[in-house]
Design a protein around this motif. Structure first.
Motif, PDB file in Angstrom:
ATOM      1  N   LYS A   6      39.493  24.934  26.396  1.00  0.00           N
ATOM      2  CA  LYS A   6      39.276  24.248  25.129  1.00  0.00           C
ATOM      3  C   LYS A   6      37.957  24.592  24.463  1.00  0.00           C
ATOM      4  N   PHE A   7      36.861  24.630  25.184  1.00  0.00           N
ATOM      5  CA  PHE A   7      35.573  24.688  24.499  1.00  0.00           C
ATOM      6  C   PHE A   7      35.170  26.114  24.171  1.00  0.00           C
ATOM      7  N   ASN A   8      34.325  26.228  23.168  1.00  0.00           N
ATOM      8  CA  ASN A   8      33.849  27.519  22.671  1.00  0.00           C
ATOM      9  C   ASN A   8      32.692  27.988  23.555  1.00  0.00           C
ATOM     10  N   LEU A  21      22.682  24.300  23.928  1.00  0.00           N
ATOM     11  CA  LEU A  21      23.176  22.999  23.511  1.00  0.00           C
ATOM     12  C   LEU A  21      22.160  21.895  23.794  1.00  0.00           C
ATOM     13  N   SER A  22      21.430  22.018  24.890  1.00  0.00           N
ATOM     14  CA  SER A  22      20.383  21.036  25.194  1.00  0.00           C
ATOM     15  C   SER A  22      19.294  21.064  24.131  1.00  0.00           C
ATOM     16  N   ASN A  23      18.852  22.251  23.747  1.00  0.00           N
ATOM     17  CA  ASN A  23      17.822  22.368  22.717  1.00  0.00           C
ATOM     18  C   ASN A  23      18.313  21.869  21.359  1.00  0.00           C
ATOM     19  N   ALA A  39      30.143  27.013  14.379  1.00  0.00           N
ATOM     20  CA  ALA A  39      30.622  26.994  15.764  1.00  0.00           C
ATOM     21  C   ALA A  39      29.655  26.220  16.663  1.00  0.00           C
ATOM     22  N   LYS A  40      28.354  26.438  16.472  1.00  0.00           N
ATOM     23  CA  LYS A  40      27.366  25.716  17.278  1.00  0.00           C
ATOM     24  C   LYS A  40      27.365  24.234  16.939  1.00  0.00           C
TER      25      LYS A  40
END
Length: 161
Positions: A6-8, A21-23, A39-40
């Motif tokens: 599912k995830f990109n 993703l944390s940053n 997308a991000k």
């Protein structure tokens, strides 16, 4: 076949994606709105919304779980003290992604992601100034004025007769 994929992956390794993703999540929590690629932004939405849900329950375990994802003390403190209080009654949907178009250099789709409760322009609560409009005053005067005139004229007509 792509079952349960599912995830990109965002074209990165797992460690690089986790750091990215944390940053982004820390930046979103601190600034309340960030501009990034579409997308991000969509990947960040799936990453940060469970953390905001977790922050509603302010326990030591919740703080440890969130810190494991964010790795930033200031962001965790702000999430648990300010943001969780503001979204306490919201059942979900803490972020909003709005498309901005394409980037000039590489034609990547750009969007901004923001925390819903921190944008006063998009909030549903009407402002006090918005209630007082010229149109509504006219409509109330028009409805009141004919009713008063007709009752006065009928009273004057009955006295004259």
């Amino acid at each position: 076949m792509r079952h349960n994929k599912k995830f990109n992956h965002l074209g990165r390794t797992a460690d690089h994606r986790a750091a990215l993703l944390s940053n982004l999540a820390v930046a979103l929590i601190q600034h309340k709105r960030i501009t990034t690629t579409l997308a991000k932004a969509k990947a960040l939405k799936k990453y940060v919304e469970p953390l905001i849900t977790r922050s509603k329950n302010d326990t030591t375990n919740s703080r440890r779980v969130v810190f494991r994802y964010l790795q930033n003390k200031e962001a965790v403190t702000e999430l648990f003290k300010e943001i969780s209080v503001k979204v306490a009654d919201r059942p979900g949907g803490y972020t909003r992604v709005i498309k901005l178009g394409t980037r000039q250099g590489d034609a990547a789709q750009i969007a901004f992601i923001e925390l819903v409760d921190y944008n006063e322009n998009m909030s549903k609560a009407p402002k006090a100034e918005a209630k007082k409009t010229r149109r509504s005053r006219r409509s109330t005067k028009k409805t009141d004025a004919p009713a008063v005139e007709t009752s006065e004229t009928t009273a004057e007509d009955t006295k004259a007769e």
